[in-house]
Write a protein that holds these residues in place. Structure first.
Motif, PDB file in Angstrom:
ATOM      1  N   THR A  86       0.825  -1.204   0.000  1.00  0.00           N
ATOM      2  CA  THR A  86       0.000   0.000   0.000  1.00  0.00           C
ATOM      3  C   THR A  86       0.860   1.255   0.000  1.00  0.00           C
ATOM      4  O   THR A  86       0.570   2.230  -0.708  1.00  0.00           O
ATOM      5  CB  THR A  86      -0.924  -0.003   1.223  1.00  0.00           C
ATOM      6  OG1 THR A  86      -1.687  -1.215   1.245  1.00  0.00           O
ATOM      7  CG2 THR A  86      -1.864   1.192   1.201  1.00  0.00           C
ATOM      8  N   THR A  87       1.924   1.244   0.792  1.00  0.00           N
ATOM      9  CA  THR A  87       2.834   2.387   0.829  1.00  0.00           C
ATOM     10  C   THR A  87       3.486   2.610  -0.531  1.00  0.00           C
ATOM     11  O   THR A  87       3.613   3.749  -0.993  1.00  0.00           O
ATOM     12  CB  THR A  87       3.920   2.168   1.902  1.00  0.00           C
ATOM     13  OG1 THR A  87       3.305   1.922   3.169  1.00  0.00           O
ATOM     14  CG2 THR A  87       4.820   3.389   2.015  1.00  0.00           C
ATOM     15  N   LEU A  88       3.886   1.523  -1.179  1.00  0.00           N
ATOM     16  CA  LEU A  88       4.499   1.625  -2.507  1.00  0.00           C
ATOM     17  C   LEU A  88       3.528   2.232  -3.512  1.00  0.00           C
ATOM     18  O   LEU A  88       3.879   3.179  -4.241  1.00  0.00           O
ATOM     19  CB  LEU A  88       4.947   0.238  -2.972  1.00  0.00           C
ATOM     20  CG  LEU A  88       5.472   0.145  -4.409  1.00  0.00           C
ATOM     21  CD1 LEU A  88       6.764   0.918  -4.568  1.00  0.00           C
ATOM     22  CD2 LEU A  88       5.666  -1.325  -4.811  1.00  0.00           C
ATOM     23  N   PHE A  89       2.308   1.699  -3.571  1.00  0.00           N
ATOM     24  CA  PHE A  89       1.332   2.177  -4.547  1.00  0.00           C
ATOM     25  C   PHE A  89       0.963   3.637  -4.284  1.00  0.00           C
ATOM     26  O   PHE A  89       0.894   4.451  -5.206  1.00  0.00           O
ATOM     27  CB  PHE A  89       0.079   1.303  -4.508  1.00  0.00           C
ATOM     28  CG  PHE A  89       0.277  -0.067  -5.091  1.00  0.00           C
ATOM     29  CD1 PHE A  89       1.513  -0.486  -5.570  1.00  0.00           C
ATOM     30  CD2 PHE A  89      -0.775  -0.970  -5.148  1.00  0.00           C
ATOM     31  CE1 PHE A  89       1.708  -1.744  -6.093  1.00  0.00           C
ATOM     32  CE2 PHE A  89      -0.600  -2.242  -5.675  1.00  0.00           C
ATOM     33  CZ  PHE A  89       0.637  -2.631  -6.146  1.00  0.00           C
ATOM     34  N   THR A  90       0.717   3.974  -3.021  1.00  0.00           N
ATOM     35  CA  THR A  90       0.347   5.346  -2.675  1.00  0.00           C
ATOM     36  C   THR A  90       1.459   6.321  -3.038  1.00  0.00           C
ATOM     37  O   THR A  90       1.210   7.413  -3.560  1.00  0.00           O
ATOM     38  CB  THR A  90       0.031   5.453  -1.171  1.00  0.00           C
ATOM     39  OG1 THR A  90      -1.041   4.563  -0.851  1.00  0.00           O
ATOM     40  CG2 THR A  90      -0.370   6.870  -0.790  1.00  0.00           C
ATOM     41  N   SER A  91       2.691   5.932  -2.776  1.00  0.00           N
ATOM     42  CA  SER A  91       3.825   6.821  -3.021  1.00  0.00           C
ATOM     43  C   SER A  91       4.071   7.009  -4.513  1.00  0.00           C
ATOM     44  O   SER A  91       4.323   8.132  -4.971  1.00  0.00           O
ATOM     45  CB  SER A  91       5.081   6.262  -2.348  1.00  0.00           C
ATOM     46  OG  SER A  91       4.876   6.108  -0.959  1.00  0.00           O
ATOM     47  N   LEU A  92       3.997   5.928  -5.276  1.00  0.00           N
ATOM     48  CA  LEU A  92       4.251   6.047  -6.708  1.00  0.00           C
ATOM     49  C   LEU A  92       3.166   6.862  -7.412  1.00  0.00           C
ATOM     50  O   LEU A  92       3.445   7.555  -8.389  1.00  0.00           O
ATOM     51  CB  LEU A  92       4.362   4.656  -7.344  1.00  0.00           C
ATOM     52  CG  LEU A  92       5.736   3.984  -7.234  1.00  0.00           C
ATOM     53  CD1 LEU A  92       5.697   2.577  -7.807  1.00  0.00           C
ATOM     54  CD2 LEU A  92       6.812   4.806  -7.934  1.00  0.00           C
ATOM     55  N   PHE A  93       1.945   6.786  -6.920  1.00  0.00           N
ATOM     56  CA  PHE A  93       0.875   7.570  -7.531  1.00  0.00           C
ATOM     57  C   PHE A  93       0.758   8.965  -6.912  1.00  0.00           C
ATOM     58  O   PHE A  93      -0.061   9.763  -7.349  1.00  0.00           O
ATOM     59  CB  PHE A  93      -0.463   6.845  -7.394  1.00  0.00           C
ATOM     60  CG  PHE A  93      -0.693   5.793  -8.442  1.00  0.00           C
ATOM     61  CD1 PHE A  93      -1.108   6.147  -9.716  1.00  0.00           C
ATOM     62  CD2 PHE A  93      -0.472   4.455  -8.163  1.00  0.00           C
ATOM     63  CE1 PHE A  93      -1.310   5.174 -10.685  1.00  0.00           C
ATOM     64  CE2 PHE A  93      -0.671   3.479  -9.122  1.00  0.00           C
ATOM     65  CZ  PHE A  93      -1.095   3.839 -10.399  1.00  0.00           C
ATOM     66  N   GLY A  94       1.577   9.256  -5.903  1.00  0.00           N
ATOM     67  CA  GLY A  94       1.488  10.544  -5.218  1.00  0.00           C
ATOM     68  C   GLY A  94       1.819  11.732  -6.100  1.00  0.00           C
ATOM     69  O   GLY A  94       1.290  12.834  -5.909  1.00  0.00           O
ATOM     70  N   GLY A  95       2.686  11.523  -7.078  1.00  0.00           N
ATOM     71  CA  GLY A  95       3.095  12.630  -7.929  1.00  0.00           C
ATOM     72  C   GLY A  95       2.103  12.977  -9.014  1.00  0.00           C
ATOM     73  O   GLY A  95       2.299  13.968  -9.736  1.00  0.00           O
TER      74      GLY A  95
END
Length: 278
Positions: A75-84
């Protein structure tokens, strides 16, 4: 103007809360993953490994608990990669051009968006942990309240550093892309190898040598290691594998994440410094 990143941060958090569909989907998806995939796979893995003897001094961990740490990392990976992606929307709507032309330092834009993404990761991680405990995940086994508080802080420290690294990467990609579809394609291309070439769902000891070497270079592997250390313990047995972590192992994992984040910050800083928005 040096506190301008707080304005960027607050604006992005307001947007996150107001987009109800995005808010609920981002919180519900990992919970559903854990509830359905985790429970189903747990019954199978626990049955297959029930006959494997547990080493002396270690305690046995069900697959649901083992996998829950991987879901937090996923979840952290997906949220971070889509954060930008919010930066890409700002570019397409003309807002980025206005921000770049203002007296706001360009790094404040990058930092504000990254801190907002990190906050979203914290919220999701805490919700997943609470939901996991409700469905039978055995986090913090036998921990006194003070040790639980220490473990949660340690977990959030790992999540925060990891999240910032991938948010800087996401911001770099977003500033170089022109369409959301292109960004989603690049992110999808990154997420699958990062997720599956890690220890999130299964031990990496059985990987072929080539994949083991890739997993050592994978930041997600070090995040999962930190999460399991703080939520399960330093010595446990899961899926037929004995896991034992020392303080040195955790410091190395944190150092690897900090190094990755520092490199990504330097790359993002160069991208923002040279960016030309028309």
């Amino acid at each position: 103007m040096r506190m301008a990143f707080l304005t960027i941060y607050w604006r992005d958090m307001i947007r996150f809360v107001r987009f109800r569909a995005l808010l609920f989907s981002s919180l519900l998806q990992p919970a559903l993953w854990m509830a359905f995939f985790g429970v189903a796979m747990s019954s199978n893995f626990d049955r297959l490994t029930s006959a494997v003897p547990v080493p002396a001094g270690a305690f046995s961990v069900e697959y649901l608990t083992f996998m829950a740490a991987g879901v937090i990392a996923m979840t952290t990976l997906f949220t971070s990669l889509f954060g930008g992606i919010s930066l890409l929307f700002d570019k397409n709507w003309g807002l980025m051009r206005e921000m770049m032309a203002s007296p706001i330092p360009r790094t404040d834009i990058m930092i504000g968006i990254s801190l907002s993404g990190m906050t979203k990761s914290f919220i999701q991680v805490l919700i997943i942990m609470v939901f996991g405990l409700l469905i039978g995940v055995n986090f913090f086994p036998g921990y006194p309240p003070l040790q639980i508080a220490y473990s949660v802080l340690g977990l959030l420290l790992f999540v925060g550093v990891f999240s910032l690294g991938f948010l800087f990467l996401s911001s770099t990609i977003s500033m170089r892309m022109e369409s959301p579809e292109g960004l989603q394609g690049v992110i999808t291309l990154l997420t699958l190898p990062l997720f599956f070439v890690s220890n999130a769902l299964y031990p990496i000891q059985a990987f072929p040598p080539f994949l083991q070497a890739l997993s050592v270079l994978n930041p997600l592997t070090y995040l999962v290691t930190g999460i399991r250390y703080f939520t399960i313990g330093s010595d446990f047995f899961a899926i037929g594998t004995h896991y034992s972590y020392t303080a040195i192992d955790i410091l190395i994992a944190f150092g690897a994440l900090a190094t990755f984040t520092t490199v990504m910050y330097a790359v993002a800083w160069q991208t923002f410094r040279k960016a030309v928005i028309t």
